[in-house]
Design a protein around this motif. Structure first.
Motif, short mmCIF file in Angstrom:
data_model
loop_
_atom_site.label_atom_id
_atom_site.label_comp_id
_atom_site.label_asym_id
_atom_site.label_seq_id
_atom_site.Cartn_x
_atom_site.Cartn_y
_atom_site.Cartn_z
N GLN A 171 4.77 -7.32 0.93
CA GLN A 171 4.81 -6.00 0.82
C GLN A 171 4.01 -5.26 1.82
OE1 GLN A 171 4.30 -7.79 -1.54
NE2 GLN A 171 6.23 -8.11 -2.75
N LEU A 172 4.35 -3.84 2.10
CA LEU A 172 3.53 -3.09 2.39
C LEU A 172 2.48 -2.44 1.52
CD1 LEU A 172 6.27 -2.93 4.35
CD2 LEU A 172 5.55 -0.79 5.06
N ALA A 173 1.24 -2.83 1.59
CA ALA A 173 0.18 -2.53 0.86
C ALA A 173 -0.66 -1.30 1.16
CB ALA A 173 -0.31 -3.56 0.31
N TRP A 174 -1.22 -0.44 0.40
CA TRP A 174 -2.22 0.36 0.87
C TRP A 174 -2.85 0.98 -0.70
CZ3 TRP A 174 -0.92 4.36 -2.30
CH2 TRP A 174 0.40 4.68 -2.75
N ILE A 175 -3.95 1.66 -0.02
CA ILE A 175 -4.87 2.17 -1.14
C ILE A 175 -5.32 3.70 -0.65
CG2 ILE A 175 -7.03 1.90 -2.35
CD1 ILE A 175 -7.18 -0.91 -1.62
N ALA A 176 -4.94 4.61 -1.83
CA ALA A 176 -5.12 6.08 -1.66
C ALA A 176 -6.27 6.53 -2.47
CB ALA A 176 -4.07 6.76 -1.88
N ARG A 177 -6.88 7.68 -2.24
CA ARG A 177 -7.92 8.24 -3.02
C ARG A 177 -6.96 9.40 -4.23
NH1 ARG A 177 -9.79 9.56 2.33
NH2 ARG A 177 -11.71 8.31 2.63
N PRO A 178 -7.85 9.57 -5.04
CA PRO A 178 -6.90 10.33 -6.29
C PRO A 178 -6.46 11.66 -5.47
CG PRO A 178 -9.09 9.86 -6.81
CD PRO A 178 -9.15 9.58 -5.37
N ASP A 179 -6.66 12.28 -4.41
CA ASP A 179 -6.13 13.28 -3.85
C ASP A 179 -4.67 13.02 -3.04
OD1 ASP A 179 -7.45 12.25 -1.70
OD2 ASP A 179 -8.41 13.94 -1.21
N GLY A 180 -4.40 11.69 -2.85
CA GLY A 180 -3.22 11.43 -2.15
C GLY A 180 -3.51 10.85 -0.55
N HIS A 181 -4.79 10.97 -0.25
CA HIS A 181 -4.98 10.54 1.12
C HIS A 181 -5.19 9.11 1.11
CE1 HIS A 181 -5.58 14.85 1.91
NE2 HIS A 181 -5.46 14.55 3.05
N ILE A 182 -4.27 8.58 1.98
CA ILE A 182 -4.47 7.01 2.07
C ILE A 182 -5.59 6.54 3.12
CG2 ILE A 182 -2.92 4.71 2.75
CD1 ILE A 182 -0.51 6.47 1.96
N TRP B 41 -6.45 2.97 3.36
CA TRP B 41 -6.42 1.42 3.85
C TRP B 41 -4.99 1.16 3.63
CZ3 TRP B 41 -4.89 -2.97 1.21
CH2 TRP B 41 -4.99 -4.08 2.09
N TYR B 42 -4.76 0.25 4.60
CA TYR B 42 -3.17 -0.39 4.69
C TYR B 42 -3.42 -1.87 5.26
CZ TYR B 42 -2.08 4.44 5.56
OH TYR B 42 -2.02 5.71 5.35
N ASN B 43 -2.48 -2.85 4.76
CA ASN B 43 -2.47 -4.07 5.10
C ASN B 43 -1.70 -4.37 6.34
OD1 ASN B 43 0.01 -3.78 4.25
ND2 ASN B 43 -0.02 -5.63 3.01
N GLN B 44 -2.03 -5.42 6.80
CA GLN B 44 -1.46 -5.74 8.27
C GLN B 44 0.06 -5.73 8.25
OE1 GLN B 44 -3.50 -6.43 10.90
NE2 GLN B 44 -1.57 -6.48 12.02
N ARG B 45 0.42 -6.02 7.00
CA ARG B 45 2.34 -5.61 7.14
C ARG B 45 2.54 -4.49 7.11
NH1 ARG B 45 7.36 -7.69 7.86
NH2 ARG B 45 8.59 -7.08 6.25
N TRP B 46 1.84 -3.41 6.80
CA TRP B 46 2.23 -2.08 7.16
C TRP B 46 2.37 -1.79 8.55
CZ3 TRP B 46 3.13 2.19 3.84
CH2 TRP B 46 3.34 3.45 4.59
#
Length: 733
Positions: free
Chosen positions: A354-365, A367-372
């Motif tokens: 899958q396309l994985a990512w991590i965002a802050r509480p305000d919605g700004h992403i 970090w993304y994984n290599q698949r993204w």
């Protein structure tokens, strides 16, 4: 009439009697004065009689000579009687002065026979043993000791009567109805050897002070030996180790004897001798050196990571370096494990389909994984600052933000499907699953999301079972990621908490070190003052007494007439020395504070203070203050003492008012107000880093018993110091 010369039978007899007793010249002089006085009286009588009637000279007969001798003898006796009365008055005055010195001396004096029978005792001695003086005389002095102490005292008394040298010894006084006391006895045999003079001094408080110092040293040694950090003490001059605690010997694998005498680089703490010299040079400049991460090799070859804090300070006027060494090997292992966990997480996330990512509480992403990156054809730099608005540009933004805010408020995960354009320019539908990552307070701190291609899911309907297995595995992986993220967050928070605690510990250590330096400096200054006073006053006075006694020894043989005068001068020197010693004792700890209470002690101090400084001090005290315990009364006394001394040194005042009164809450309040010049309180009494140890000492004493301390200083109105002390257990006066 013949010339009246001391050649008659009476004059010769008087001279012979005077020579027999060593008073010949004095008796002759008295006889001569008596004849002169008698001739003067006769001339006055003859002149009066000549006016009335002139009479022819009459030859002197034997009866007339005898009558003349009797008259001379009468005048001589009258003059001797006057001299004897004068000598008697002088002897009575001297005896009264000696009696006062003997009875009111601060030391107990006894005169003992060889069998320890008390022949004489002064008032201080009777008060010391708790027996009336009239009942002491005739009793055995050794009966005042405990049974086990009596043989030692008898042996001591035998040594005293064996010679005239001064002897001294410490004993325990244990008389019926009296508390056990430690005393020091100094004794000397009398000139005739039939008795000895004994001076007894109560050293109970001195013994207790020594015991307290010994307990303090034992406590410090226990802390030193049981500390869980390594501690090394070094000599700055030689850079060699002088002491080490057991934890340090265990950490290095060296015995204590093997450590003492070595330099730090010789035990594997610093890499070489140059590094050791650099550390000592920095210590001399800054008085502190800190190494966050320093490798340490033990005797057995074991490598460890340590944290070293070295401080240079003064101990009893001697420079000492103390190195605190903490083993941080376990902490380093935890940090390495955390880094390895992060690496594993990244590897696992990059391996996800899958396309994985991590965002802050305000919605700004962020970090993304290599698949993204593979799907979108973008780079990390291109994705910086992306948020929901950027990613979901083809979706109704209002719906996305509504779902996002709802999940943010509730902290619950949510799923949604939206199209995402790939690197080839075509859109594909993706199922987005968003999971909240929360802290210990259940607040969302991050979002973890995965994007699954919907088309792939539809095309894999034939392999639904396999997809379910993959989904289950994916779910487990997501839970594992969440768990690892939580562990990572917990470790990060724990590390931050440790850093905060460490920083607080450093600040407290710095404050304690500064206060310790100030206390040591104040103690050293006080010792210098006392030493200077002892040298300038006591030592010189005692030297004068010694010289005076040596002169008396010679003068006793050469000039008996001036001997009494010399004795009087020597007694005045002794009296001056006793007064100076009393003054020192009163400054260190006034006995009247313990014996009579706070108010008499303050009256005594104020009286001496006014005489010394010529300041008018008005003291008003509430009698109920005596119900305070001894510790609180001592604190009030010390506050008043320090405040008045500060007024004398700095205020340039002419009048001081000291008042002690009952407070509304039942406590005791002391106010000290002067009419001198003011000062800036915010500079003189800050919360930290204060260099005015007197004000800090007063505040610390008052706050130590739960009281309140305040200083107010206004230009033109002087300075006011207020100390409020609560009563024990809320007791009201």
């Amino acid at each position: 009439m013949k010339t009246n010369k001391p050649s008659s039978t009476k004059a010769v007899r008087l001279r012979g009697l005077g020579d027999k007793h060593g008073l010949g010249p004095m008796m002759t002089e008295l006889y001569r004065k008596a004849e002169v006085h008698l001739r003067k009286q006769k001339r006055q009588h003859g002149a009066k009689a000549g006016k009335a009637k002139a009479s022819p000279p009459v030859l002197e007969t034997d009866s007339q000579r005898q009558f003349h001798e009797l008259q001379v003898h009468q005048v001589e006796l009258e003059m001797q009687n006057v001299e004897l009365l004068k000598v008697r008055e002088e002897l009575e005055a001297t005896l009264e002065q000696f009696t006062d010195l003997y009875d009111f001396a601060p030391v107990g004096y006894f005169t003992l026979a060889a069998d320890s029978t008390i022949q004489q005792a002064n008032l201080a001695g009777a008060s010391l043993v708790g027996v009336e003086r009239s009942r002491l005389v005739g009793r055995c002095f050794d009966q005042l000791f405990a049974v086990g102490q009596r043989p030692a005292f008898r042996a001591f008394l035998q040594r005293v009567f064996a010679g005239q040298a001064n002897l001294s010894g410490d004993f325990e006084l244990s008389h019926s109805g009296q508390p056990l006391r430690d005393i020091n006895i100094k004794a000397q045999r009398s000139l005739y050897g039939d008795s000895c003079r004994v001076a007894v001094m109560d050293i109970t408080e001195h013994k207790r002070a020594e015991d307290k110092v010994r307990v303090s040293e034992i406590r410090y040694r226990r802390l030193f030996e049981t500390a869980h950090d390594g501690v090394l003490l070094l000599d700055p001059a030689t850079r060699k180790i002088t002491d080490a605690n057991p934890f340090m010997t265990q950490l290095l694998g060296y015995s204590h004897d093997r450590l003492v005498g070595k330099e730090m680089f010789q035990i594997g703490l610093l890499k070489d001798e140059n590094a050791s010299k650099e550390m000592f040079q920095e210590l001399k400049r800054n008085h502190q050196v800190r190494y966050e991460d320093l490798p340490l090799k033990s005797k057995t070859g074991k490598h460890q990571e340590v944290e070293v804090v070295a401080n240079l300070y003064q101990e009893n006027g001697r420079a000492v370096i103390q190195c605190n060494i903490r083993d941080i090997t376990a902490r380093k292992l935890v940090e390495d494990a955390l880094r390895e966990s992060e690496e594993r997480f990244r590897a696992m996330a990059n391996a996800l389909p899958q396309l994985a990512w991590i965002a802050r509480p305000d919605g700004h992403i962020f970090w993304y994984n290599q698949r993204w990156y593979d799907y979108t054809g973008t780079t990390l730099k291109q994705m910086e600052g992306w948020g929901w608005q950027s990613v979901h540009d083809t979706v109704e933004l209002s719906k996305v933000m509504a779902r996002w805010k709802s999940s943010l408020a509730t902290g619950k995960p949510f799923d949604m499907t939206f199209p995402l354009r790939g690197a080839d320019g075509h859109f594909r539908s993706f199922l987005t699953r968003v999971l909240p990552l929360k802290n210990a307070d259940h607040q969302v701190v991050q979002w973890f999301g995965t994007n699954t291609d919907v088309e792939d899911i539809k095309r894999a309907e034939a392999t639904q079972r396999r997809a379910e297995v993959l989904a289950a595995s994916n779910k487990k992986l997501e839970l594992e990621i969440v768990r690892r993220q939580a562990v990572e967050k917990s470790l990060t928070k724990s590390e931050q908490h440790q850093i905060v605690l460490l920083e607080q510990s450093r600040v407290l250590q710095d404050q304690l070190r500064r206060l310790s330096h100030q206390v040591l400096h104040a103690q050293e200054e006080e010792r210098k003052r006392i030493s200077r006073e002892l040298h300038d006053v006591i030592a010189q006075t005692l030297t004068g007494i010694n010289i005076r006694l040596a002169a008396l020894k010679k003068e006793a043989a050469l000039n008996r007439e001036g001997f009494d005068h010399s004795i009087t001068r020597t007694q005045k020197l002794v009296e001056h020395s006793v007064n100076v010693v009393h003054e020192f004792a009163r400054e260190l700890r006034p006995a009247v504070l313990d014996d009579l209470g706070l108010i008499p002690a303050l009256h005594s101090f104020v009286k001496i203070f006014s005489q010394r400084t010529h300041l008018h001090v008005d003291l008003k005290a509430f009698a109920g203050v005596e119900q305070l315990d001894n510790n609180k009364r001592t604190i009030l006394y010390r506050v008043a003492q320090e405040a008045l001394n500060n007024v004398a040194r700095h205020a340039q005042a002419s009048r001081v008012e000291v008042s002690i009164q009952k407070l509304a809450d039942g406590g005791i309040g002391m106010k000290i107000k002067d009419d001198g010049k003011s000062f800036r309180v915010e500079r003189a009494l800050p919360a930290n880093g204060c260099k005015r140890l007197g004000l800090v000492g007063m505040r610390e004493r008052v706050e130590m018993v739960g009281g309140k301390f305040a200083v107010a200083s206004t230009p033109g109105q002087g300075t006011t110091i207020i100390a409020q002390i609560p009563l024990l257990n809320g007791k009201r006066v």
